[in-house]
Design a protein around this motif. Structure first.
Motif, PDB file in Angstrom:
ATOM      1  N   LYS A 323       0.840  -1.105   0.043  1.00  0.00           N
ATOM      2  CA  LYS A 323      -0.103   0.005  -0.018  1.00  0.00           C
ATOM      3  C   LYS A 323       0.687   1.127  -0.055  1.00  0.00           C
ATOM      4  CE  LYS A 323      -3.718   2.349   2.351  1.00  0.00           C
ATOM      5  NZ  LYS A 323      -4.655   2.310   3.818  1.00  0.00           N
ATOM      6  N   PRO A 324       0.662   2.120  -1.076  1.00  0.00           N
ATOM      7  CA  PRO A 324       1.764   3.259  -1.188  1.00  0.00           C
ATOM      8  C   PRO A 324       1.711   4.042   0.248  1.00  0.00           C
ATOM      9  CG  PRO A 324       0.180   3.142  -3.051  1.00  0.00           C
ATOM     10  CD  PRO A 324      -0.184   2.024  -2.085  1.00  0.00           C
ATOM     11  N   MET A 325       2.835   4.632   0.527  1.00  0.00           N
ATOM     12  CA  MET A 325       3.042   5.586   1.810  1.00  0.00           C
ATOM     13  C   MET A 325       2.103   6.450   1.993  1.00  0.00           C
ATOM     14  SD  MET A 325       5.213   3.802   3.598  1.00  0.00           S
ATOM     15  CE  MET A 325       4.184   2.477   3.163  1.00  0.00           C
ATOM     16  N   HIS A 326       1.800   7.258   0.573  1.00  0.00           N
ATOM     17  CA  HIS A 326       1.266   8.523   0.795  1.00  0.00           C
ATOM     18  C   HIS A 326      -0.309   8.395   1.242  1.00  0.00           C
ATOM     19  CE1 HIS A 326       0.310   7.642  -3.429  1.00  0.00           C
ATOM     20  NE2 HIS A 326      -0.793   8.335  -3.372  1.00  0.00           N
ATOM     21  N   LEU A 327      -0.682   6.901   1.196  1.00  0.00           N
ATOM     22  CA  LEU A 327      -2.112   6.626   1.683  1.00  0.00           C
ATOM     23  C   LEU A 327      -2.197   5.890   2.959  1.00  0.00           C
ATOM     24  CD1 LEU A 327      -3.270   4.525  -1.760  1.00  0.00           C
ATOM     25  CD2 LEU A 327      -3.536   6.979  -1.078  1.00  0.00           C
ATOM     26  N   GLN A 328      -1.008   5.840   3.348  1.00  0.00           N
ATOM     27  CA  GLN A 328      -0.920   5.280   4.701  1.00  0.00           C
ATOM     28  C   GLN A 328      -1.270   6.367   5.817  1.00  0.00           C
ATOM     29  OE1 GLN A 328      -0.395   2.291   5.703  1.00  0.00           O
ATOM     30  NE2 GLN A 328       0.696   1.499   3.984  1.00  0.00           N
ATOM     31  N   PRO A 329      -2.046   6.112   7.065  1.00  0.00           N
ATOM     32  CA  PRO A 329      -2.502   7.192   8.041  1.00  0.00           C
ATOM     33  C   PRO A 329      -1.393   7.937   8.592  1.00  0.00           C
ATOM     34  CG  PRO A 329      -3.794   4.965   8.305  1.00  0.00           C
ATOM     35  CD  PRO A 329      -2.705   4.818   7.293  1.00  0.00           C
ATOM     36  N   PHE A 330      -0.302   7.355   8.821  1.00  0.00           N
ATOM     37  CA  PHE A 330       0.828   8.110   9.411  1.00  0.00           C
ATOM     38  C   PHE A 330       1.445   9.034   8.273  1.00  0.00           C
ATOM     39  CE2 PHE A 330       5.241   8.897  10.597  1.00  0.00           C
ATOM     40  CZ  PHE A 330       4.998   9.157  11.786  1.00  0.00           C
ATOM     41  N   PHE A 331       1.573   8.764   7.236  1.00  0.00           N
ATOM     42  CA  PHE A 331       2.321   9.400   6.241  1.00  0.00           C
ATOM     43  C   PHE A 331       1.242  10.559   5.249  1.00  0.00           C
ATOM     44  CE2 PHE A 331       5.537   5.970   7.023  1.00  0.00           C
ATOM     45  CZ  PHE A 331       6.465   6.566   7.391  1.00  0.00           C
ATOM     46  N   GLU A 332       0.266   9.995   5.248  1.00  0.00           N
ATOM     47  CA  GLU A 332      -0.649  11.028   4.419  1.00  0.00           C
ATOM     48  C   GLU A 332      -0.764  12.236   4.414  1.00  0.00           C
ATOM     49  OE1 GLU A 332      -4.614   9.716   5.331  1.00  0.00           O
ATOM     50  OE2 GLU A 332      -4.606  10.582   6.926  1.00  0.00           O
ATOM     51  N   LYS A 333       0.167  12.942   5.475  1.00  0.00           N
ATOM     52  CA  LYS A 333       0.203  14.592   5.664  1.00  0.00           C
ATOM     53  C   LYS A 333       1.303  14.915   4.814  1.00  0.00           C
ATOM     54  CE  LYS A 333       3.121  14.278   9.872  1.00  0.00           C
ATOM     55  NZ  LYS A 333       2.809  14.300  11.287  1.00  0.00           N
ATOM     56  N   TYR A 334       2.333  14.015   4.507  1.00  0.00           N
ATOM     57  CA  TYR A 334       3.413  14.429   3.585  1.00  0.00           C
ATOM     58  C   TYR A 334       3.180  14.506   1.991  1.00  0.00           C
ATOM     59  CZ  TYR A 334       5.930  13.651   7.938  1.00  0.00           C
ATOM     60  OH  TYR A 334       6.081  13.451   9.094  1.00  0.00           O
ATOM     61  N   ASP A 335       3.858  15.276   1.134  1.00  0.00           N
ATOM     62  CA  ASP A 335       3.515  15.439  -0.224  1.00  0.00           C
ATOM     63  C   ASP A 335       3.812  14.161  -0.884  1.00  0.00           C
ATOM     64  OD1 ASP A 335       2.806  16.889  -2.295  1.00  0.00           O
ATOM     65  OD2 ASP A 335       4.484  18.096  -2.481  1.00  0.00           O
ATOM     66  N   PHE A 336       3.288  14.276  -1.972  1.00  0.00           N
ATOM     67  CA  PHE A 336       3.212  12.950  -3.180  1.00  0.00           C
ATOM     68  C   PHE A 336       3.448  13.639  -4.476  1.00  0.00           C
ATOM     69  CE2 PHE A 336       0.730  10.542  -6.247  1.00  0.00           C
ATOM     70  CZ  PHE A 336       1.583   9.625  -6.361  1.00  0.00           C
ATOM     71  N   VAL A 337       4.348  13.143  -5.118  1.00  0.00           N
ATOM     72  CA  VAL A 337       4.446  13.665  -6.570  1.00  0.00           C
ATOM     73  C   VAL A 337       4.266  12.438  -7.570  1.00  0.00           C
ATOM     74  CG1 VAL A 337       5.850  14.872  -8.299  1.00  0.00           C
ATOM     75  CG2 VAL A 337       6.246  15.409  -5.729  1.00  0.00           C
ATOM     76  N   GLY A 338       3.228  12.722  -8.527  1.00  0.00           N
ATOM     77  CA  GLY A 338       2.939  11.624  -9.296  1.00  0.00           C
ATOM     78  C   GLY A 338       1.538  11.395 -10.107  1.00  0.00           C
ATOM     79  N   GLU A 339       1.364  10.772 -10.608  1.00  0.00           N
ATOM     80  CA  GLU A 339       0.082  10.406 -11.510  1.00  0.00           C
ATOM     81  C   GLU A 339      -0.919   9.398 -10.689  1.00  0.00           C
ATOM     82  OE1 GLU A 339       0.892  10.584 -15.440  1.00  0.00           O
ATOM     83  OE2 GLU A 339       1.425  12.737 -15.466  1.00  0.00           O
ATOM     84  N   GLY A 340      -0.584   8.760  -9.625  1.00  0.00           N
ATOM     85  CA  GLY A 340      -1.432   7.527  -9.287  1.00  0.00           C
ATOM     86  C   GLY A 340      -1.116   6.147  -9.827  1.00  0.00           C
ATOM     87  N   VAL A 341       0.078   5.949 -10.601  1.00  0.00           N
ATOM     88  CA  VAL A 341       0.377   4.597 -10.871  1.00  0.00           C
ATOM     89  C   VAL A 341       0.417   3.841  -9.710  1.00  0.00           C
ATOM     90  CG1 VAL A 341       2.210   3.487 -12.144  1.00  0.00           C
ATOM     91  CG2 VAL A 341       1.619   5.545 -12.936  1.00  0.00           C
ATOM     92  N   SER A 342       1.169   4.138  -8.576  1.00  0.00           N
ATOM     93  CA  SER A 342       1.265   3.298  -7.496  1.00  0.00           C
ATOM     94  C   SER A 342      -0.035   2.826  -6.890  1.00  0.00           C
ATOM     95  CB  SER A 342       2.199   4.035  -6.166  1.00  0.00           C
ATOM     96  OG  SER A 342       1.713   5.261  -6.151  1.00  0.00           O
ATOM     97  N   GLU A 343      -0.783   3.631  -6.898  1.00  0.00           N
ATOM     98  CA  GLU A 343      -2.297   3.494  -6.404  1.00  0.00           C
ATOM     99  C   GLU A 343      -3.020   2.266  -7.230  1.00  0.00           C
ATOM    100  OE1 GLU A 343      -4.772   6.757  -5.436  1.00  0.00           O
ATOM    101  OE2 GLU A 343      -3.010   8.203  -5.276  1.00  0.00           O
ATOM    102  N   ARG A 344      -2.668   2.442  -8.348  1.00  0.00           N
ATOM    103  CA  ARG A 344      -3.420   1.364  -9.336  1.00  0.00           C
ATOM    104  C   ARG A 344      -2.799   0.016  -9.289  1.00  0.00           C
ATOM    105  NH1 ARG A 344      -4.045   6.177 -12.339  1.00  0.00           N
ATOM    106  NH2 ARG A 344      -2.088   6.048 -13.373  1.00  0.00           N
ATOM    107  N   LEU A 345      -1.459  -0.003  -9.048  1.00  0.00           N
ATOM    108  CA  LEU A 345      -0.772  -1.316  -8.813  1.00  0.00           C
ATOM    109  C   LEU A 345      -1.149  -1.709  -7.656  1.00  0.00           C
ATOM    110  CD1 LEU A 345       2.882  -0.214  -9.955  1.00  0.00           C
ATOM    111  CD2 LEU A 345       1.127  -1.680 -11.116  1.00  0.00           C
ATOM    112  N   PHE A 346      -1.286  -1.135  -6.509  1.00  0.00           N
ATOM    113  CA  PHE A 346      -1.786  -1.444  -5.088  1.00  0.00           C
ATOM    114  C   PHE A 346      -3.212  -2.099  -5.368  1.00  0.00           C
ATOM    115  CE2 PHE A 346      -4.537  -0.127  -1.483  1.00  0.00           C
ATOM    116  CZ  PHE A 346      -4.138  -1.204  -0.616  1.00  0.00           C
ATOM    117  N   GLU A 347      -4.122  -1.333  -5.960  1.00  0.00           N
ATOM    118  CA  GLU A 347      -5.379  -1.863  -6.135  1.00  0.00           C
ATOM    119  C   GLU A 347      -5.392  -3.258  -7.093  1.00  0.00           C
ATOM    120  OE1 GLU A 347      -7.162   1.513  -7.830  1.00  0.00           O
ATOM    121  OE2 GLU A 347      -7.305   2.652  -6.035  1.00  0.00           O
ATOM    122  N   ASP A 348      -4.657  -3.310  -8.025  1.00  0.00           N
ATOM    123  CA  ASP A 348      -4.595  -4.566  -9.043  1.00  0.00           C
ATOM    124  C   ASP A 348      -3.719  -5.571  -8.422  1.00  0.00           C
ATOM    125  OD1 ASP A 348      -6.634  -2.764 -10.265  1.00  0.00           O
ATOM    126  OD2 ASP A 348      -5.261  -2.143 -11.966  1.00  0.00           O
TER     127      ASP A 348
END
Length: 375
Positions: A323-348
């Protein structure tokens, strides 16, 4: 539906001691010489042998891969308020040490070509944060990141590069071991890794002065004095002599383990690759991966949860992609640079059992269970 047949459990990736008993030889030596305390001949030799294996000048044997990342950041002089770029698609152990140093992580997206840090997103991140102090690169599931592009960008900006090769010992990028391109490389010998010391890690670098300093920090920063004196903050991070003995024995069979991992990947790809909606993790022409975990994505009507539940019913272990770090409760306050590829890899994504002790029969059990979902 729960199976009524009881099978032995098939693990995702569990420890695999050598058939030759190499590990016990070194462990017995530690006991016979009474060197079971934190340092000793096995620690020294394991450092030398691992460094020689991967082609690095020096190495420090530590209590975990996390400790190695922490000391790499410290060696790179990362401190309070500094920015560190980190892949978002990784285990939290990659990012946690950034917080230990009171620094600020900025998470970088993946690309589909490597599943690792996207060079284009990295360039955007440098434009947004030109004052960054260090970049951590991960070689996910034993797949190499595109190191030429990443190193070119990082060298242009003059920042330290730390390679988290926890999952990629035995992986080559263009003929060179991962973990040896940046200023520092780290390896993990956790119980699920391709070789294990039960728990442990290694920091490698061509900068022998920094490795020696890291050993100093890892032994509570004890000064050279007759009494106990400490002029710097220290850590209890050194690997034990017994654990290092296990590691020396495991290192002898590393090439065998890589060969078996690749056979498992090839088997899955051959048996499952033609099923609708399945695509396996990418292997590029410049990448010789250790295939630590054989992983795939699902884009059809069969979803990852269907795979997880079907395998679980047959006493077979599998798991999602990180699960990507920028979606983790502890780390979600930090910035993320990208277009959501990591999220789709996690979901699929699905990580299939990749245990090097698996038999042909057990591999067939796995694919038969999965294929049953397409019937």
């Amino acid at each position: 539906m729960k199976s009524t047949i009881t099978y032995d459990k098939i693990f995702l990736s569990s420890p695999h001691m050598s058939d030759e008993g190499y590990e016990m030889q070194y462990v017995k030596e530690a006991f016979d010489t009474n060197w079971i305390a934190p340092l000793g001949e096995n620690v020294n030799k394991f450092e030398e042998e691992l460094a020689r294996k991967v082609g690095s000048t020096d190495a420090a044997a530590l209590s975990s891969g996390t400790a190695a990342i922490h000391l790499a950041l410290k060696a790179a002089e990362v401190g309070e308020g500094d920015i560190v770029f980190c892949p978002t698609l990784t285990f939290s152990a990659t990012a946690n040490p950034i917080i230990y140093q009171n620094a600020t992580p900025v998470f970088i997206d993946s690309d589909y070509e490597t599943w690792n840090m996207c060079p284009k997103a990295l360039e955007v991140a440098f434009e947004k944060y030109p004052e960054v102090k260090a970049v951590i690169v991960v070689h996910l599931y034993g797949l190499s990141a595109d190191m030429d592009k990443i190193m070119e960008i990082c060298n242009k900006h003059g920042v330290a590069v730390i390679e988290d090769a926890a999952e990629s010992l035995g992986t080559y990028y263009k003929g060179k071991h991962t973990g040896t391109f940046g200023d520092y490389g780290i390896f993990s010998f956790n119980g699920n890794k391709i070789i294990t010391t039960s728990g442990g890690g290694m920091l490698v670098s061509n900068n022998t002065e920094k490795i020696e300093k890291s050993r100093f920090w890892a032994t509570q920063s004890r000064d050279q004095a007759r009494h106990y004196q400490h002029s710097e903050l220290g850590f209890n991070y050194r690997m034990s002599n017994v654990s290092a003995g296990i590691g020396r024995g495991q290192l002898k069979v590393l090439d065998q383990r890589v060969e078996k991992k690749r056979e498992i990947y090839d088997f899955y790809k051959k048996e499952l690759g033609e099923l609708e909606g399945i695509q396996f993790m990418p292997i590029n022409e410049w990448d010789e991966p250790n295939c630590w975990l054989s992983s795939m994505t699902l884009t059809g009507k069969i979803r990852p949860i269907d795979i997880f539940e079907a395998l679980e019913a047959e006493n077979i272990e599998s798991r999602p992609v990180w699960k990507p770090m920028h979606l983790q409760p502890f780390f979600e306050k930090y910035d993320f640079v990208g277009e959501g590829v990591s999220e789709r890899l996690f979901e699929d994504g699905v990580c299939l059992p990749s245990d090097t002790k698996m038999t042909e029969e057990e591999l067939q059990r796995v694919v038969k269970t999965i294929k049953g979902l397409w019937v």
